[in-house]
Design an enzyme around this catalytic site. Structure first.
Site, short mmCIF file in Angstrom:
data_model
loop_
_atom_site.label_atom_id
_atom_site.label_comp_id
_atom_site.label_asym_id
_atom_site.label_seq_id
_atom_site.Cartn_x
_atom_site.Cartn_y
_atom_site.Cartn_z
CB SER A 68 15.66 -23.05 22.91
OG SER A 68 16.71 -22.44 23.64
CG HIS A 77 11.67 -24.55 20.96
ND1 HIS A 77 12.59 -25.31 20.28
CD2 HIS A 77 12.23 -23.31 21.11
CE1 HIS A 77 13.66 -24.58 20.04
NE2 HIS A 77 13.46 -23.37 20.53
CD GLU A 83 11.85 -28.66 18.52
OE1 GLU A 83 12.57 -29.49 17.95
OE2 GLU A 83 12.25 -27.92 19.46
CG ASN A 129 18.03 -26.30 19.73
OD1 ASN A 129 18.33 -25.86 18.62
ND2 ASN A 129 17.42 -25.55 20.63
#
Length: 321
Positions: A152, A175, A187, A225
């Site tokens: 991540s 991800h 992702e 993120n």
């Protein structure tokens, strides 16, 4: 070799697709999958893949760890079955048993990846451990398998860097988000060296297991993120400056911005130690992020982590649970 890697805990993902994806793994359309790492993320990925008719081998260092992973999957599947067949106990049991039958357990990574079209890596966020693991997996898995990491926060290109050029061309990020069975997004992270056909295969796999893929280039934090961490960190800084209390900030963002969770609720859910780990790493060594005030260490966050207030998983974080 593999035992040492597992003790350090690192998850990995693998998919078919070198040079146009010729060979048996490509023809299998990623039907055979090895998930290396039987924790919450790895077990969730295994569950979702098996639910969508993929044959999965879940790999971990010990039978005890594998039994925990299988128990986690079974518990999750029972919840799904109750919603899917609310008035039919027999159908519920058949659904759970059918999915579990497609998940084999193994303590031998070499055997598990030997005929896998996809290997999912799902272990600790430590780049040296991931590199060591992928070196071993790449040697044992089919030459036309695609390599992917579920990291991540770590750069996909750096994880793949020690591998040979052929393996790097077959390396992407996949991800998943926690909890994997509920979260729809995956992702798909492309490096500069990844072949377009590899990225296409990763996208197709995500769709095949009922997920919605979002493709991005290899950059710190990818999409979610990279946007989410500054948001959570700025909320913490508002608290540090005495602007408002956590409950008021959360209420403001839920009612004023329409967010389902406030930033402090989200921090506690993600895990304060996880947030600190990612933010500190980016501030010290993130590509283009070193010294960026958005990711500067937070005294409040450091204090909470040091005192064991890690969030929901610890029963206490910004809030008590």
């Amino acid at each position: 070799m593999f035992a040492a890697v597992f003790r350090s805990s690192v998850p990995a993902i693998r998919v078919p697709g070198a040079r146009g994806f010729s060979g048996s793994a490509a023809r299998a359309s990623m039907q055979r999958i090895a998930v290396v790492g039987g924790g919450q993320m790895g077990s969730g990925i295994a569950q979702v893949a098996a639910t969508h008719n993929h044959d999965v081998t879940l790999v971990d260092v010990s039978q005890e760890a594998l039994d925990r992973g299988r128990a986690y999957i079974a518990k999750s599947l029972k919840r799904v079955a109750k919603k899917k067949f609310p008035d039919d106990a027999s159908a519920q049991g058949g659904f759970v048993d059918g999915v579990l039958a497609r998940i084999a357990l193994s303590t031998s990574p070499e055997a598990a990846v030997r005929d896998a079209a996809l290997v999912v890596e799902a272990v600790v966020e430590n780049i040296a451990v991931k590199q060591q693991l992928f070196a071993a997996l790449a040697a044992a898995a089919p030459a036309d398998a695609v390599l992917a990491s579920n990291t991540s926060s770590l750069p996909i290109g750096k994880i793949a860097a020690p591998l040979g050029a052929d393996a790097r061309r077959r390396f992407v990020g996949l991800h998943f988000f926690n909890p994997v069975p509920q979260m729809k997004l995956v992702e798909v992270v492309r490096t500069d060296e990844a072949e377009p056909a590899v990225v296409d295969r990763a996208v197709a796999f995500a769709k095949a297991i009922g997920k919605t893929p979002a493709v991005c280039k290899d950059t710190p934090g990818f999409i979610v993120n990279r946007l989410l961490l500054p948001y959570m960190m700025e909320a913490i800084r508002l608290l540090e400056r005495g602007v408002a209390e956590p409950r008021d900030i959360d209420t403001a963002m839920k009612l004023g911005a329409g967010y389902p969770m406030g930033p402090f609720e989200l921090c506690d859910y993600v895990g304060l130690d996880t947030i600190k780990f990612i933010v500190d790493g980016w501030h010290q060594d993130g590509d283009g992020l070193q010294g960026n005030p958005l990711f500067a260490p937070s005294a409040k966050l450091d204090e909470l982590v040091k005192s064991g207030r890690l969030g929901v998983k610890a029963g206490k974080g910004f809030y008590d649970y």
